[in-house]
Design an enzyme around this catalytic site. Structure first.
Site, PDB file in Angstrom:
ATOM      1  N   HIS A 161       0.828  -1.214   0.000  1.00  0.00           N
ATOM      2  CA  HIS A 161       0.000   0.000   0.000  1.00  0.00           C
ATOM      3  C   HIS A 161       0.861   1.263   0.000  1.00  0.00           C
ATOM      4  O   HIS A 161       0.396   2.326   0.429  1.00  0.00           O
ATOM      5  CB  HIS A 161      -0.961   0.028   1.196  1.00  0.00           C
ATOM      6  CG  HIS A 161      -1.772  -1.217   1.357  1.00  0.00           C
ATOM      7  ND1 HIS A 161      -2.929  -1.448   0.657  1.00  0.00           N
ATOM      8  CD2 HIS A 161      -1.572  -2.315   2.133  1.00  0.00           C
ATOM      9  CE1 HIS A 161      -3.427  -2.630   0.999  1.00  0.00           C
ATOM     10  NE2 HIS A 161      -2.614  -3.186   1.890  1.00  0.00           N
ATOM     11  N   SER A 282      14.018  22.084 -15.482  1.00  0.00           N
ATOM     12  CA  SER A 282      12.829  22.918 -15.556  1.00  0.00           C
ATOM     13  C   SER A 282      13.190  24.236 -16.229  1.00  0.00           C
ATOM     14  O   SER A 282      14.286  24.756 -16.062  1.00  0.00           O
ATOM     15  CB  SER A 282      12.280  23.192 -14.153  1.00  0.00           C
ATOM     16  OG  SER A 282      11.328  24.233 -14.176  1.00  0.00           O
ATOM     17  N   LYS A 288      15.352  21.811 -10.260  1.00  0.00           N
ATOM     18  CA  LYS A 288      14.617  20.610 -10.641  1.00  0.00           C
ATOM     19  C   LYS A 288      15.457  19.685 -11.514  1.00  0.00           C
ATOM     20  O   LYS A 288      16.201  20.106 -12.385  1.00  0.00           O
ATOM     21  CB  LYS A 288      13.345  20.971 -11.411  1.00  0.00           C
ATOM     22  CG  LYS A 288      12.284  21.699 -10.610  1.00  0.00           C
ATOM     23  CD  LYS A 288      11.628  20.792  -9.596  1.00  0.00           C
ATOM     24  CE  LYS A 288      10.804  19.703 -10.269  1.00  0.00           C
ATOM     25  NZ  LYS A 288       9.689  20.229 -11.069  1.00  0.00           N
ATOM     26  N   GLU A 295       8.664   8.951 -16.755  1.00  0.00           N
ATOM     27  CA  GLU A 295       7.270   9.364 -16.900  1.00  0.00           C
ATOM     28  C   GLU A 295       6.728   9.008 -18.286  1.00  0.00           C
ATOM     29  O   GLU A 295       5.573   8.600 -18.422  1.00  0.00           O
ATOM     30  CB  GLU A 295       7.162  10.867 -16.644  1.00  0.00           C
ATOM     31  CG  GLU A 295       7.435  11.249 -15.193  1.00  0.00           C
ATOM     32  CD  GLU A 295       7.576  12.739 -14.971  1.00  0.00           C
ATOM     33  OE1 GLU A 295       7.738  13.142 -13.812  1.00  0.00           O
ATOM     34  OE2 GLU A 295       7.541  13.506 -15.956  1.00  0.00           O
TER      35      GLU A 295
END
Length: 463
Positions: A161, A282, A288, A295
């Protein structure tokens, strides 16, 4: 080439050429030109068989085979001119062959149809993609094995979980994906074995009266045997559906791993550092480092699953044998194969380049009461409690530690004995994360010796 000449490719049945809309919906050359190499290989094998059977002369067959090599060379050099008016790759190749060698080109289509021709071409192409998938998966497994071997005894939290559950080892986690991708290889191999039958010679749907040798063409193209039923040969697309199904399941595995890499590389986890080769920055936030490759891999499942659903939908209502609907089979498979193999290569690169943060893994493994199950097991094994009672005692001690803002090993013996008098100081031997993982010695468990044994088994399989 005039419209009249173009229309002659259809034969004498049609007096007028199709209008622009019909030509646009009917033509497949914009995408099936990817089958050029397979189409030419099939035609060369067919021509050789026709000559061997005495159906065409040796001279005509040699002219056809040499002419086809010229066509292939033009395609590979990028000088071949495709025509939408000629509909598909088969007609484009045959028309150019006629320009090169003249009248013998018209003998090439003896004893076959575009129906068995496209079924053969497509099957050859999908077979190549299955081989590429197997090779890519094995490369990914080797990258995972290298990670597992380096961190066979590095402790990290195991999750259920997405909550801390029990300590495991980095190597154990990597080996979980080795097993998953191993099943994917099995599915591609199974699909490849079933698809390795040759449709060529089935002709339109009923076979042919010419004395062809289907075993010879099957062998020449690397198939195990010719397909046994001509109706099935031209109407079957199971091979494409199986490839897509295997790719979809494997893409799910890639997506799950990509999700973990996204989480693990975040500032909140810092379990891994992805290389600059597979990260981006970024445009506005200089701090970043985004896991864009992971992704995008995670998103590829949408395209691959979509292609699978689309082809199942195309095929579900078709009577035997060939229907023009089946022209809609290729774009879906081409796109899915491209994106799957790209995602596979990107994941292999990310895994090979990534660096695991051993200290962060260990710190996370030592928090979140990850050894609570070890305490419960100790109470069963050493104090003789039924597991449900041990579970209750352990839960009380977790609540106590949580209230004090500490972990289970930080409680005193007296505090533990207040929960149950049978607890002794030896309980602390099982509360350390290293002791916890070392104790999981069952087959397939997370103990470092078990992990190393599984690494050795897989290295032998991949040798």
């Amino acid at each position: 080439m005039t419209d009249k000449t173009q229309n002659a490719m259809w034969g004498g049945r049609f007096a007028a050429g199709p209008d622009a809309i019909m030509e646009a919906i009917n033509a497949s050359i914009s995408f099936d030109k990817r089958l050029a190499a397979q189409d030419i290989a099939g035609s060369r094998a067919h021509a050789a068989m026709l000559a061997a059977q005495g159906i065409v002369t040796d001279n005509d067959a040699e002219a056809i085979r040499e002419g086809l090599l010229t066509v292939l060379s033009e395609i590979e050099r990028g000088t071949f001119e495709y025509s939408a008016a000629l509909e598909d790759i088969h007609m484009n190749v045959e028309a150019r062959l006629k320009e090169i060698i003249g009248e013998p080109a018209g003998r090439l289509h003896t004893g076959r149809s575009r129906n068995d021709q496209v079924a053969t071409d497509f099957r050859l192409w999908v077979r190549d993609q299955a081989d590429a998938a197997i090779g890519g998966l094995e490369a990914l497994q080797r990258a995972l094995l290298a990670q597992a071997e380096a961190g066979a005894d590095w402790v990290m939290p195991g999750f259920t979980h997405l909550q801390t559950a029990q300590p495991v080892t980095w190597g154990h986690h990597m080996m979980a994906y080795v097993e998953m991708f191993g099943r994917d290889i099995g599915r591609f191999r199974d699909a490849r074995a079933r698809m390795n039958e040759c449709p060529l010679g089935a002709a339109a749907l009923a076979g042919t009266g010419f004395p062809i040798d289907r075993e010879a063409t099957a062998e020449a193209l690397g198939f195990d045997r010719p397909m046994a039923n001509s109706l099935d040969a031209v109407s079957d697309r199971d091979f494409a559906l199986e490839f897509l199904s295997a790719a979809t399941i494997s893409a799910v595995h890639l997506s799950r791993m990509a999700e973990e890499l996204v989480i693990w590389s975040s500032a909140q986890f810092r379990f891994v550092t992805l290389s600059d080769r597979f990260s981006t920055g970024s445009s506005i936030m200089p701090q970043k480092k985004n896991p864009d490759a992971a992704e995008l891999i995670r998103a590829k499942i949408g395209r691959i699953l979509g292609a699978t659903v689309a082809l199942f939908t195309v095929m579900k209502g078709l009577p035997l044998a060939y229907s023009k609907d089946m022209q809609e089979d290729k774009e879906q498979v081409f796109d899915a194969a491209d994106n799957y193999l790209l995602a596979l290569a990107a994941m292999e690169g990310m895994v090979r380049d990534m660096t695991a943060n051993r200290d962060a893994l260990r710190a996370a493994a030592s928090s979140g009461f990850s050894t609570a199950t070890d305490l419960a097991d100790w109470l069963v094994r050493e104090a003789g409690l039924p597991f449900r009672d041990a579970h209750h005692v352990t839960g009380a001690l977790v609540a106590l530690a949580e209230g004090k803002g500490c972990d289970l090993p930080d409680l005193s013996l007296e505090e533990m004995q207040d929960a149950h008098g049978a607890i002794t100081s030896s309980v602390f031997d099982v509360l350390g994360v290293d002791n916890s993982v070392a104790s999981r010695t069952s087959y397939g468990g997370t103990a470092p010796d078990q992990v190393r044994a599984q690494i050795a088994r897989w290295k032998e399989r991949l040798a």
